[in-house]
Design a protein around this motif. Sequence first.
Motif, short mmCIF file in Angstrom:
data_model
loop_
_atom_site.label_atom_id
_atom_site.label_comp_id
_atom_site.label_asym_id
_atom_site.label_seq_id
_atom_site.Cartn_x
_atom_site.Cartn_y
_atom_site.Cartn_z
N PRO A 186 34.96 21.53 38.66
CA PRO A 186 33.47 21.77 38.18
C PRO A 186 32.55 21.93 39.72
O PRO A 186 31.53 22.39 39.41
CB PRO A 186 32.94 20.47 37.19
N HIS A 187 33.17 21.15 40.51
CA HIS A 187 32.08 21.49 41.67
C HIS A 187 32.67 22.91 42.36
O HIS A 187 33.40 23.22 42.87
CB HIS A 187 32.58 20.55 42.76
N LYS A 188 31.52 23.68 42.54
CA LYS A 188 31.62 25.04 42.86
C LYS A 188 32.05 25.15 44.33
O LYS A 188 32.90 25.92 44.70
CB LYS A 188 30.02 25.76 42.89
N ASN A 189 31.61 24.24 45.25
CA ASN A 189 31.78 24.53 46.55
C ASN A 189 33.34 23.99 46.72
O ASN A 189 34.17 24.85 47.74
CB ASN A 189 31.18 23.30 47.47
N LEU A 190 33.88 23.11 46.16
CA LEU A 190 35.29 22.64 46.22
C LEU A 190 36.29 23.89 45.72
O LEU A 190 37.14 24.23 46.27
CB LEU A 190 35.69 21.31 45.17
N LYS A 191 35.67 24.42 44.52
CA LYS A 191 36.45 25.50 43.84
C LYS A 191 36.52 26.68 44.86
O LYS A 191 37.42 27.41 44.93
CB LYS A 191 35.71 26.06 42.70
N ARG A 192 35.26 26.90 45.45
CA ARG A 192 35.09 27.98 46.19
C ARG A 192 36.08 27.95 47.56
O ARG A 192 36.86 28.82 47.93
CB ARG A 192 33.83 28.43 46.83
N THR A 193 36.06 26.61 47.99
CA THR A 193 37.08 26.32 49.31
C THR A 193 38.60 26.49 48.65
O THR A 193 39.38 27.15 49.62
CB THR A 193 36.60 24.88 49.67
N ALA A 194 39.00 26.26 47.60
CA ALA A 194 40.38 26.17 47.17
C ALA A 194 40.66 27.89 47.22
O ALA A 194 41.63 28.02 47.58
CB ALA A 194 40.33 25.50 45.68
N MET A 195 39.81 28.58 46.58
CA MET A 195 39.98 29.78 46.64
C MET A 195 40.29 30.48 48.03
O MET A 195 41.32 31.26 48.21
CB MET A 195 39.01 30.72 45.95
N ILE A 255 43.77 29.30 49.14
CA ILE A 255 44.84 29.78 48.37
C ILE A 255 44.88 31.26 48.86
O ILE A 255 46.34 31.77 49.32
CB ILE A 255 44.54 30.02 46.82
N GLY A 256 43.89 31.98 49.29
CA GLY A 256 44.22 33.29 49.68
C GLY A 256 44.46 33.21 51.11
O GLY A 256 45.44 34.42 51.36
N GLY A 257 44.11 32.36 51.86
CA GLY A 257 44.76 32.36 53.20
C GLY A 257 46.20 32.06 53.21
O GLY A 257 47.15 33.00 53.96
N ILE A 258 46.98 31.29 52.29
CA ILE A 258 48.36 31.13 52.35
C ILE A 258 48.92 32.19 51.78
O ILE A 258 50.00 32.65 52.26
CB ILE A 258 48.51 29.86 51.34
N LEU A 259 48.37 32.91 50.74
CA LEU A 259 49.29 34.12 50.03
C LEU A 259 49.18 35.27 50.90
O LEU A 259 50.19 36.01 51.02
CB LEU A 259 48.31 34.56 48.96
N GLN A 260 48.23 35.40 52.09
CA GLN A 260 48.14 36.30 52.90
C GLN A 260 48.93 36.22 54.03
O GLN A 260 49.95 36.95 54.61
CB GLN A 260 46.86 36.93 53.32
N ASP A 261 49.06 34.93 54.62
CA ASP A 261 49.52 34.75 55.94
C ASP A 261 51.02 33.98 55.84
O ASP A 261 51.64 33.92 56.83
CB ASP A 261 48.70 33.81 56.61
N TYR A 262 51.25 33.40 54.69
CA TYR A 262 52.56 32.80 54.48
C TYR A 262 53.37 33.25 53.39
O TYR A 262 54.11 32.22 52.69
CB TYR A 262 52.15 31.40 54.55
N PHE A 263 53.18 34.24 52.93
CA PHE A 263 53.69 34.87 51.62
C PHE A 263 55.46 34.59 51.81
O PHE A 263 55.89 34.20 50.75
CB PHE A 263 53.55 36.36 51.61
N THR A 264 55.85 34.73 52.82
CA THR A 264 57.39 34.82 53.03
C THR A 264 57.79 33.23 52.89
O THR A 264 58.80 33.07 52.18
CB THR A 264 57.95 35.35 54.29
N ASN A 265 57.06 32.51 53.42
CA ASN A 265 57.40 31.02 53.25
C ASN A 265 57.35 30.82 51.92
O ASN A 265 58.13 29.87 51.37
CB ASN A 265 56.28 30.24 54.08
N LEU A 266 56.26 31.15 51.14
CA LEU A 266 56.24 30.61 49.72
C LEU A 266 57.30 31.11 48.97
O LEU A 266 57.96 30.65 47.93
CB LEU A 266 54.85 31.23 49.20
N CYS A 267 57.91 32.72 49.16
CA CYS A 267 59.00 33.22 48.44
C CYS A 267 59.95 32.41 48.83
O CYS A 267 60.95 32.16 47.90
CB CYS A 267 59.19 34.61 48.94
#
Length: 1130
Positions: free
Chosen positions: A1060-1069, A1072-1084
């Motif tokens: 419910p905290h917008k700043n925490l939610k925004r930071t989480a997004m 997550i975006g950074g991990i999806l972009q930079d560490y996609f292979t690692n996640l796979c």
Amino acid sequence: MTVGASLGGFQEEVNRDPSELRDRLGGLVRFGVRDVGGGPGVVRPVLRELPSREILDEAHSSPPWEEVLVDRIRVMSVMEKSLVLEAVRQCLQEQNQRIGKEEAAAIQELLSTLNLDLKQPLEKNFLFHVYGLMLRESPGGDVVRKHLAGLLELSHASASQRAGIALAVGIAAATHMELVWALLEHVGRTKFLRAPHTSSASQGERHSNPNLHWKWVGSTSLLCYGQMAMRAQKQILPWVDNIASRMVYYYSSSSYVSAAAGGRVCAAPAPGPGRPVAALTGAGSPRGQDHILRKSFLSAAVMLMKALKRESSAQGYKFRQTAELVHCLLFALQKEPDYLVSTFRQKIILVIAGLSSLRPSLTPTVKSTILQTCFQSLYQLPPIESLRSRCPPPKSDPMVLYQKAAQALNLLLQTFILENKSMDEVCFLLQHTEPWLTSDRSEERERAVQTIFLLLKCMVECVKLTEEARPSVLGHQIGLLMLLWWDRVEFTKSHARLCVCLLLQLLVQQKGNVMEFIYLNKMKHFEEKVHKDLDVTFYHLVQAVDDHLTVAQHTQLILTLLRALSNPKHADSDLASQLLLMVFEDHSIKPEQVAEILQGLFQELPAISFKNVQQTVLRAVTVLGTQHTQETVEVLLSLCHPSERWVAPLWKALASNNQLARKVMTLLYIKLKLRPPQLLVRLSEQSELMSMLALGTIYELLYIREYKAIVHWAFAGILLGLLTQLHYLFELGVVESIPEPQEDVLDMKPLGPCSTCLEALKGLFWTTNYWEVFAYLKLLRGWELFGHVETYTEGVTLLARAMAHYDCEVKAVLGQAVICLKSAEERDNIVAILIITEFLNSQELTQYMTRKTMNKFLTLGLTNPSHLVRALSLTGLSSVLMQPKKLQLLRTRMLVLVDSFQKPEPKDLLGLMEIMGDTLHRMGPQGVGACSLKLAQRLRQLFENEQEEVRGGAILLYGDVIYSGGRKYQQALKGHAFQSLVPLLFHLADTCPQVVMKTKFTFLRCAILLNWEFRKQLFSKLAWGRGLSAESDIFMCMVESNFGSCHLFLLQAAVYLRSPHKNLKRTAMKFIGGILQDYFTNLCFYLKRSDMKLFRTQFEVLKQEQDSASRRFYRNFLHEVLELSRYVSQ
């Protein structure tokens, strides 16, 4: 017929026509004349070349026929004398118009009548000579006045005519001095001042203007005064000042001189190498006309000096015109061209030497002008090869002329020495050679060295110094000579060394030490022999110099070498540095010299252009510091502000030797402890206190690489010194505003004392790589506690806690604190007990000191006059370390607190967390065991509490809890800390600044606990990073330090998509975006199907969100999520 024959036949000539007698006598002017070219009637006197001293020592001699002629004149009647005088007068008036074979025959006939059979040619001034003798023997003043007036009415254009007139006037003055003087005074007033002395008249004006007849009357007058002095004999002393004054007057009043000298003959301008001679001569008149005047003046001066040297009583006479004559001669010397064609320079210098020997002695100012002008006139001449090509015909050998002038100069210097046989006089003379010894022209240096060598050689062999003066400037002059030891001219190089040997011999002669004199003489001969073939080391000569100079002389020698370090020529600068190193290595420096030497070095250091020279100089500083460490440190402290750029190399030089560096740091610590009481310190003197200077220097040394190991070695002493110094500054009231953390910007203003002390305290931990302690206080804003006297003790306590936590030099600091606890100063006691009581919460303390010993010191603190020290001593005695049974009691109490803390709605949550934190601290690293995990879990739940104070308190206490499980539960707590990384990372974006700061602190403690690779870089970003760049770096540091855990971070972050905290939610997004972009292979590679399913469920929630930012994030990363899901499902 011999010259001594009777003049009886002269009687019958009286009745002859005066014109006939005149014609016969007119031919006598040819006696003794040698034509040297230039046309009929142009004659020049032949001057026999003499050695330097002979020019003035040559006695006046009368022609062999004069005595006989005088006898004949004396027996003549008045009528006879009158007729002869009239005949000679008429002859002189017409001799230039009628000189031929008939006149010569008539003269020979007359000579036969007079029984004077002169076969050799007659000198041209014979007639003037006879005329003068006739007037001298004439008793009647009117007759003499009449004929002399007529004589002076003759033309003054011819040099022979001027010389003849002067000869006649001078001879007549021997018996008619006052009459001649009055007549010359009349001529001066009526003719000289009206004569056209200017050189601007055109050639036509010179023929049409009758006044040009008197153009060179001034030159004739100068010769007249010279002849008067020559013929005056015993009358010379009463008249010498009058004669000299008129010589000065005629010479200085001439337009050729006054135009160049500004109306008066003045002291020579200060000469120097490179200043052209022509610049000193003026540009008002043709050289030929100027030369005539100078030649006449010089001739008159030579005659005056000959007369004075002939008169034995002159040495006791007090002359009044000496200085004026000298100035005129110096001006004439300045007018000499920059080539050698005559002996003018030699004669002028010899006359000056003669004048210098008269009483009263010349003043130092006049002597200085003499030396400057004479040196310039000789030394600035072009090289001999150039002089030979520039000499106008008929050519004379410039080398011969220069040697004669150099001999005259040497005689002048010897005259000065004989007037004052002291080392002070030697130094005075040598002082004027300095511009030439340092000249860029090799011939000027060579000539100056040759002059010095000849003078010193003469003094060693012939002069015994009468005074035992030891002028300090001698060291400077020896230094100048030493700086020529690598000169490219072999003569200059070798003779500069010989000059130093001779100077040392003079010093030994003063002492009367025969053995040392013999030793130095052998050394001189060795130098003479060796340096003909090769350039050998001169270390032995440097040692001799060091042994024979006084402290003041030695200091001046070193200062001279120091000034040469900035020479733009590499060889000269290098030689100066090598000599300086030799002098220092010879252990010849006395403690009282250190200050002046280092001050001189500090001034020259910025101007040194060559790296190897600077390195040699710094080696010399190391040697000096090794020999006189205390004096060196004290001088460096007083040189300038410690932050000054050029003082740092000097401190670095003292760190090149480990033992020396330790002494330096120890001395700085001692200086830091020199703290006079507040009542004895004035406000204006606070910045000059030795402790302040030591403080600033220690601060600078912290950041010098060479002192890194020494700072480690002296860590404990420096720490306690800085802490007590800060307390001392509070006592003095020297408190300035310390910038807040958000104001940490580049500021060029110098730091105040408190700021300097605090920055040094920070730098001590940062530069010794105890950055964890620095970070501990930085992220808790603990350093700010040191900025105020009210929170000072809290700052020391927090610092000691951090040191104990990270085991930062605990043993050394504890030992130093014990020493401070015994100190009589209250500030030392306070700092010591604060550190000791905090260290007691560390179980490792028993490795360094037994409980019994610690109990002894704490008990001692109970009797301290300070209330704070007594209270803290009592606290220390009640610690867990001193009372081991208290540990179990605290654990039991902690279990009760944890149970209360886990209740759904505990009362006074903040108070409870504060108590638990204090209890954990008192229990030390053994902690509470298993309940630490429960406490950690409960605290993480409070990270999301609505109350800012609760969130912040929970996050801060969490950092303590993860270190409180002891070794048994350490691994489990590490796992818990890992799971808390993402929540802590997101709370770095908390809306409350206090929560953010506490989160940074706990996040860093987790990173240290988990032993991340880039911990120090992470702290830098947490402490000073701003904006997206800092966020990105912190993200990279976290992920790269846990490379195989990206999928876990992704799952932890996905939970916050529903926050419910917008700043925490925004930071989480963003995360997550950074991990999806930079560490996609690692996640796979690491994500499982179940993990992916859970993530997609949480991700799909964003599609239904009302928040546009959430929906936009969903659209932007939907493709990556689907692609990732496809790869994981395969």
